[in-house]
Design a protein around this motif. Sequence first.
Motif, PDB file in Angstrom:
ATOM      1  N   PRO A   1      -4.499  35.932  81.831  1.00 55.28           N
ATOM      2  CA  PRO A   1      -3.103  35.516  81.855  1.00 55.28           C
ATOM      3  C   PRO A   1      -2.493  35.576  83.260  1.00 55.28           C
ATOM      4  O   PRO A   1      -1.726  34.698  83.647  1.00 55.28           O
ATOM      5  CB  PRO A   1      -2.425  36.494  80.895  1.00 55.28           C
ATOM      6  CG  PRO A   1      -3.508  36.827  79.912  1.00 55.28           C
ATOM      7  CD  PRO A   1      -4.762  36.891  80.762  1.00 55.28           C
ATOM      8  N   GLN A   2      -2.860  36.581  84.048  1.00 54.81           N
ATOM      9  CA  GLN A   2      -2.315  36.696  85.406  1.00 54.81           C
ATOM     10  C   GLN A   2      -2.846  35.602  86.311  1.00 54.81           C
ATOM     11  O   GLN A   2      -2.097  35.032  87.107  1.00 54.81           O
ATOM     12  CB  GLN A   2      -2.622  38.077  86.000  1.00 54.81           C
ATOM     13  CG  GLN A   2      -1.882  38.334  87.289  1.00 54.81           C
ATOM     14  CD  GLN A   2      -0.367  38.298  87.124  1.00 54.81           C
ATOM     15  OE1 GLN A   2       0.173  39.036  86.306  1.00 54.81           O
ATOM     16  NE2 GLN A   2       0.314  37.447  87.863  1.00 54.81           N
ATOM     17  N   GLN A   3      -4.143  35.287  86.206  1.00 53.00           N
ATOM     18  CA  GLN A   3      -4.705  34.189  87.007  1.00 53.00           C
ATOM     19  C   GLN A   3      -4.005  32.872  86.671  1.00 53.00           C
ATOM     20  O   GLN A   3      -3.660  32.104  87.573  1.00 53.00           O
ATOM     21  CB  GLN A   3      -6.203  34.033  86.738  1.00 53.00           C
ATOM     22  CG  GLN A   3      -7.068  35.118  87.304  1.00 53.00           C
ATOM     23  CD  GLN A   3      -8.501  35.006  86.814  1.00 53.00           C
ATOM     24  OE1 GLN A   3      -8.766  34.632  85.676  1.00 53.00           O
ATOM     25  NE2 GLN A   3      -9.446  35.337  87.689  1.00 53.00           N
ATOM     26  N   ALA A   4      -3.823  32.619  85.397  1.00 54.49           N
ATOM     27  CA  ALA A   4      -3.184  31.372  84.970  1.00 54.49           C
ATOM     28  C   ALA A   4      -1.742  31.315  85.468  1.00 54.49           C
ATOM     29  O   ALA A   4      -1.304  30.304  86.023  1.00 54.49           O
ATOM     30  CB  ALA A   4      -3.243  31.235  83.450  1.00 54.49           C
ATOM     31  N   GLN A   5      -1.001  32.399  85.304  1.00 54.30           N
ATOM     32  CA  GLN A   5       0.386  32.433  85.750  1.00 54.30           C
ATOM     33  C   GLN A   5       0.482  32.256  87.259  1.00 54.30           C
ATOM     34  O   GLN A   5       1.318  31.482  87.740  1.00 54.30           O
ATOM     35  CB  GLN A   5       1.069  33.726  85.316  1.00 54.30           C
ATOM     36  CG  GLN A   5       2.419  33.999  85.969  1.00 54.30           C
ATOM     37  CD  GLN A   5       3.421  32.871  85.854  1.00 54.30           C
ATOM     38  OE1 GLN A   5       3.443  32.136  84.880  1.00 54.30           O
ATOM     39  NE2 GLN A   5       4.278  32.713  86.870  1.00 54.30           N
ATOM     40  N   ASP A   6      -0.368  32.936  88.002  1.00 57.17           N
ATOM     41  CA  ASP A   6      -0.329  32.825  89.464  1.00 57.17           C
ATOM     42  C   ASP A   6      -0.556  31.382  89.906  1.00 57.17           C
ATOM     43  O   ASP A   6       0.145  30.873  90.791  1.00 57.17           O
ATOM     44  CB  ASP A   6      -1.383  33.727  90.107  1.00 57.17           C
ATOM     45  CG  ASP A   6      -1.060  35.206  90.003  1.00 57.17           C
ATOM     46  OD1 ASP A   6       0.077  35.557  89.621  1.00 57.17           O
ATOM     47  OD2 ASP A   6      -1.970  36.018  90.284  1.00 57.17           O
ATOM     48  N   THR A   7      -1.521  30.717  89.304  1.00 60.45           N
ATOM     49  CA  THR A   7      -1.815  29.336  89.684  1.00 60.45           C
ATOM     50  C   THR A   7      -0.680  28.402  89.281  1.00 60.45           C
ATOM     51  O   THR A   7      -0.289  27.533  90.062  1.00 60.45           O
ATOM     52  CB  THR A   7      -3.143  28.875  89.060  1.00 60.45           C
ATOM     53  OG1 THR A   7      -4.179  29.767  89.504  1.00 60.45           O
ATOM     54  CG2 THR A   7      -3.483  27.463  89.481  1.00 60.45           C
ATOM     55  N   HIS A   8      -0.132  28.591  88.101  1.00 59.07           N
ATOM     56  CA  HIS A   8       0.987  27.750  87.667  1.00 59.07           C
ATOM     57  C   HIS A   8       2.205  27.962  88.561  1.00 59.07           C
ATOM     58  O   HIS A   8       2.912  27.002  88.883  1.00 59.07           O
ATOM     59  CB  HIS A   8       1.329  28.040  86.202  1.00 59.07           C
ATOM     60  CG  HIS A   8       0.371  27.412  85.245  1.00 59.07           C
ATOM     61  ND1 HIS A   8       0.784  26.560  84.244  1.00 59.07           N
ATOM     62  CD2 HIS A   8      -0.964  27.488  85.144  1.00 59.07           C
ATOM     63  CE1 HIS A   8      -0.270  26.148  83.569  1.00 59.07           C
ATOM     64  NE2 HIS A   8      -1.341  26.705  84.095  1.00 59.07           N
TER      65      HIS A   8
ATOM     66  N   ARG B   1       6.875  20.082  83.311  1.00 61.84           N
ATOM     67  CA  ARG B   1       6.150  20.981  82.411  1.00 61.84           C
ATOM     68  C   ARG B   1       4.714  21.111  82.910  1.00 61.84           C
ATOM     69  O   ARG B   1       4.048  20.121  83.167  1.00 61.84           O
ATOM     70  CB  ARG B   1       6.159  20.429  80.980  1.00 61.84           C
ATOM     71  CG  ARG B   1       7.561  20.505  80.367  1.00 61.84           C
ATOM     72  CD  ARG B   1       7.616  19.833  79.040  1.00 61.84           C
ATOM     73  NE  ARG B   1       7.593  18.370  79.292  1.00 61.84           N
ATOM     74  CZ  ARG B   1       7.330  17.474  78.359  1.00 61.84           C
ATOM     75  NH1 ARG B   1       7.040  17.839  77.143  1.00 61.84           N
ATOM     76  NH2 ARG B   1       7.346  16.190  78.659  1.00 61.84           N
ATOM     77  N   ILE B   2       4.272  22.357  83.037  1.00 59.24           N
ATOM     78  CA  ILE B   2       2.913  22.624  83.499  1.00 59.24           C
ATOM     79  C   ILE B   2       2.163  23.311  82.359  1.00 59.24           C
ATOM     80  O   ILE B   2       2.539  24.402  81.926  1.00 59.24           O
ATOM     81  CB  ILE B   2       2.905  23.499  84.766  1.00 59.24           C
ATOM     82  CG1 ILE B   2       3.777  22.881  85.854  1.00 59.24           C
ATOM     83  CG2 ILE B   2       1.468  23.680  85.258  1.00 59.24           C
ATOM     84  CD1 ILE B   2       3.969  23.773  87.070  1.00 59.24           C
ATOM     85  N   GLN B   3       1.115  22.659  81.895  1.00 59.19           N
ATOM     86  CA  GLN B   3       0.341  23.170  80.773  1.00 59.19           C
ATOM     87  C   GLN B   3      -0.980  23.753  81.254  1.00 59.19           C
ATOM     88  O   GLN B   3      -1.572  23.269  82.214  1.00 59.19           O
ATOM     89  CB  GLN B   3       0.056  22.060  79.760  1.00 59.19           C
ATOM     90  CG  GLN B   3       1.316  21.498  79.144  1.00 59.19           C
ATOM     91  CD  GLN B   3       1.012  20.421  78.123  1.00 59.19           C
ATOM     92  OE1 GLN B   3      -0.035  19.797  78.147  1.00 59.19           O
ATOM     93  NE2 GLN B   3       1.946  20.210  77.226  1.00 59.19           N
TER      94      GLN B   3
ATOM     95  N   ASP C   1      -0.867  35.676  74.954  1.00 59.80           N
ATOM     96  CA  ASP C   1      -0.914  36.335  76.266  1.00 59.80           C
ATOM     97  C   ASP C   1      -0.723  35.324  77.392  1.00 59.80           C
ATOM     98  O   ASP C   1      -0.003  35.583  78.364  1.00 59.80           O
ATOM     99  CB  ASP C   1      -2.230  37.078  76.453  1.00 59.80           C
ATOM    100  CG  ASP C   1      -2.344  38.310  75.561  1.00 59.80           C
ATOM    101  OD1 ASP C   1      -1.304  38.860  75.151  1.00 59.80           O
ATOM    102  OD2 ASP C   1      -3.488  38.720  75.279  1.00 59.80           O
ATOM    103  N   LEU C   2      -1.378  34.159  77.277  1.00 65.72           N
ATOM    104  CA  LEU C   2      -1.216  33.127  78.303  1.00 65.72           C
ATOM    105  C   LEU C   2       0.216  32.603  78.337  1.00 65.72           C
ATOM    106  O   LEU C   2       0.782  32.385  79.410  1.00 65.72           O
ATOM    107  CB  LEU C   2      -2.188  31.976  78.051  1.00 65.72           C
ATOM    108  CG  LEU C   2      -3.658  32.268  78.326  1.00 65.72           C
ATOM    109  CD1 LEU C   2      -4.542  31.196  77.700  1.00 65.72           C
ATOM    110  CD2 LEU C   2      -3.910  32.379  79.820  1.00 65.72           C
TER     111      LEU C   2
END
Length: 97
Positions: free
Chosen positions: A27-34, A54-56, A68-69
């Motif tokens: 979840p942190q990797q995904a959030q950081d990249t978004h 919107r970023i999916q 979590d994501l």
Amino acid sequence: DNTKDFSKLVIAYEPVWAIGTGLTATPQQAQDTHAEIRQWISKKAGADVADAVRIQYGGSANDKNAADLAAGPDIDGFLVGGASLKAGPFSAVYGVF
């Protein structure tokens, strides 16, 4: 003129290493990249555009990791692959938002 309505623009991000592997970013990797994507849009087109787009996330989101994501403030939805093939798991992913 829909070029002014950036809420209709959707960007889907999936880590290259996740494509076809079944692996999912944390979840942190995904959030950081978004967040980085949103910051780039903000610098190039303005904060109002960045907020509207919107970023999916598209890296193997499923019923076990979707909540979590989705907790990441810059993750606006999912591009669901294999989890969309069964109603139960897909319903769980869909229900997160």
